[in-house]
Design an enzyme around this catalytic site. Structure first.
Site, mmCIF file in Angstrom:
data_model
loop_
_atom_site.group_PDB
_atom_site.id
_atom_site.type_symbol
_atom_site.label_atom_id
_atom_site.label_comp_id
_atom_site.label_asym_id
_atom_site.label_seq_id
_atom_site.Cartn_x
_atom_site.Cartn_y
_atom_site.Cartn_z
ATOM 1 N N ILE A 134 39.448 50.357 99.961
ATOM 2 C CA ILE A 134 40.034 51.068 98.820
ATOM 3 C C ILE A 134 41.450 51.384 99.299
ATOM 4 O O ILE A 134 41.640 52.246 100.151
ATOM 5 C CB ILE A 134 39.246 52.334 98.444
ATOM 6 C CG1 ILE A 134 37.838 51.974 97.969
ATOM 7 C CG2 ILE A 134 39.993 53.116 97.359
ATOM 8 C CD1 ILE A 134 36.959 53.170 97.600
ATOM 9 N N PRO A 135 42.453 50.669 98.792
ATOM 10 C CA PRO A 135 43.760 50.611 99.443
ATOM 11 C C PRO A 135 44.677 51.812 99.222
ATOM 12 O O PRO A 135 45.741 51.717 98.603
ATOM 13 C CB PRO A 135 44.366 49.339 98.846
ATOM 14 C CG PRO A 135 43.770 49.257 97.481
ATOM 15 C CD PRO A 135 42.365 49.779 97.635
ATOM 16 N N CYS A 136 44.318 52.935 99.797
ATOM 17 C CA CYS A 136 45.161 54.134 99.694
ATOM 18 C C CYS A 136 46.480 53.975 100.436
ATOM 19 O O CYS A 136 47.448 54.685 100.143
ATOM 20 C CB CYS A 136 44.398 55.366 100.172
ATOM 21 S SG CYS A 136 43.721 55.223 101.823
ATOM 22 N N HIS A 137 46.560 53.023 101.356
ATOM 23 C CA HIS A 137 47.809 52.780 102.086
ATOM 24 C C HIS A 137 48.903 52.231 101.166
ATOM 25 O O HIS A 137 50.074 52.266 101.514
ATOM 26 C CB HIS A 137 47.570 51.823 103.265
ATOM 27 C CG HIS A 137 47.031 50.487 102.877
ATOM 28 N ND1 HIS A 137 45.678 50.277 102.649
ATOM 29 C CD2 HIS A 137 47.642 49.303 102.656
ATOM 30 C CE1 HIS A 137 45.491 49.011 102.323
ATOM 31 N NE2 HIS A 137 46.671 48.394 102.318
ATOM 32 N N ARG A 138 48.540 51.781 99.977
ATOM 33 C CA ARG A 138 49.511 51.217 99.029
ATOM 34 C C ARG A 138 50.175 52.280 98.158
ATOM 35 O O ARG A 138 50.910 51.949 97.241
ATOM 36 C CB ARG A 138 48.830 50.172 98.153
ATOM 37 C CG ARG A 138 48.327 48.968 98.931
ATOM 38 C CD ARG A 138 47.630 47.950 98.063
ATOM 39 N NE ARG A 138 47.015 46.924 98.886
ATOM 40 C CZ ARG A 138 45.975 46.211 98.516
ATOM 41 N NH1 ARG A 138 45.434 46.381 97.322
ATOM 42 N NH2 ARG A 138 45.464 45.304 99.334
#
Length: 175
Positions: A134-138
């Site tokens: 779940i790409p929270c780094h984006r």
């Protein structure tokens, strides 16, 4: 009962956690907010089907194959608000970024509210229990501010660069 498995990645050791054959957590070593499994009953079972498919997904991700996160059974534990934020995170394309403010606007529209707090969104993003997948780094702050990554800003930058994002216009805020 929670089941655990470790995955060695370029970001460091990632602890995968499942419950009822669904992935509930993927934590980068040293990450804040390890979730509710710290005191829960748990057992190491590295060869569960969910772990095998998650390890394959992560292998593909780190080989830049852009795997589809919907091929995994994800079951992060959180409030309805957090689930709404995490669903929006899942829609951010590989190699792209968005801002906390943009997500707040989307949430306001979806919940029929005049506005939504960027800080509330930031709290939900920061408590994402399934890192990388779940790409929270984006998610970045306004004007390219690289604020808030529970796994560490250095790892956030590494992940964005891994996805081909030009991070030169971004900055790490001074404390």
């Amino acid at each position: 009962m929670f089941y655990l498995c470790n995955y060695s990645s370029p970001m460091g050791l990632i602890t995968l956690v499942s419950q009822q054959n669904k992935l509930v957590s993927a934590w980068i070593e040293g990450q804040k907010y390890f979730g509710n499994i710290v005191s829960a009953q748990k057992e190491e079972k590295p060869n569960l089907p969910i772990f095998n498919s998650t390890k394959k997904w992560l292998d593909d991700y780190f080989l830049e194959k852009k795997p589809n996160l919907y091929q995994l059974e994800l079951a992060p534990n959180g409030t309805p608000f957090r689930h709404l934020v995490w669903k929006i995170l899942c829609e951010i394309p590989y190699g792209k970024v968005t801002t906390y403010g943009d997500i707040a606007k989307q949430i306001a529209l979806k919940t029929d509210k005049p506005r939504m707090s960027n800080q509330a969104v930031g709290g939900a993003v920061g408590h994402n229990p399934i890192s990388i997948i779940i790409p929270c780094h984006r998610v970045i702050g306004a004007n390219g501010n690289l604020t808030g990554y529970a796994g560490g800003i250095d790892k956030k930058i590494q992940l964005l660069q891994h996805e081909g994002v030009d991070t030169t216009p971004f900055f790490v805020p001074k404390k």
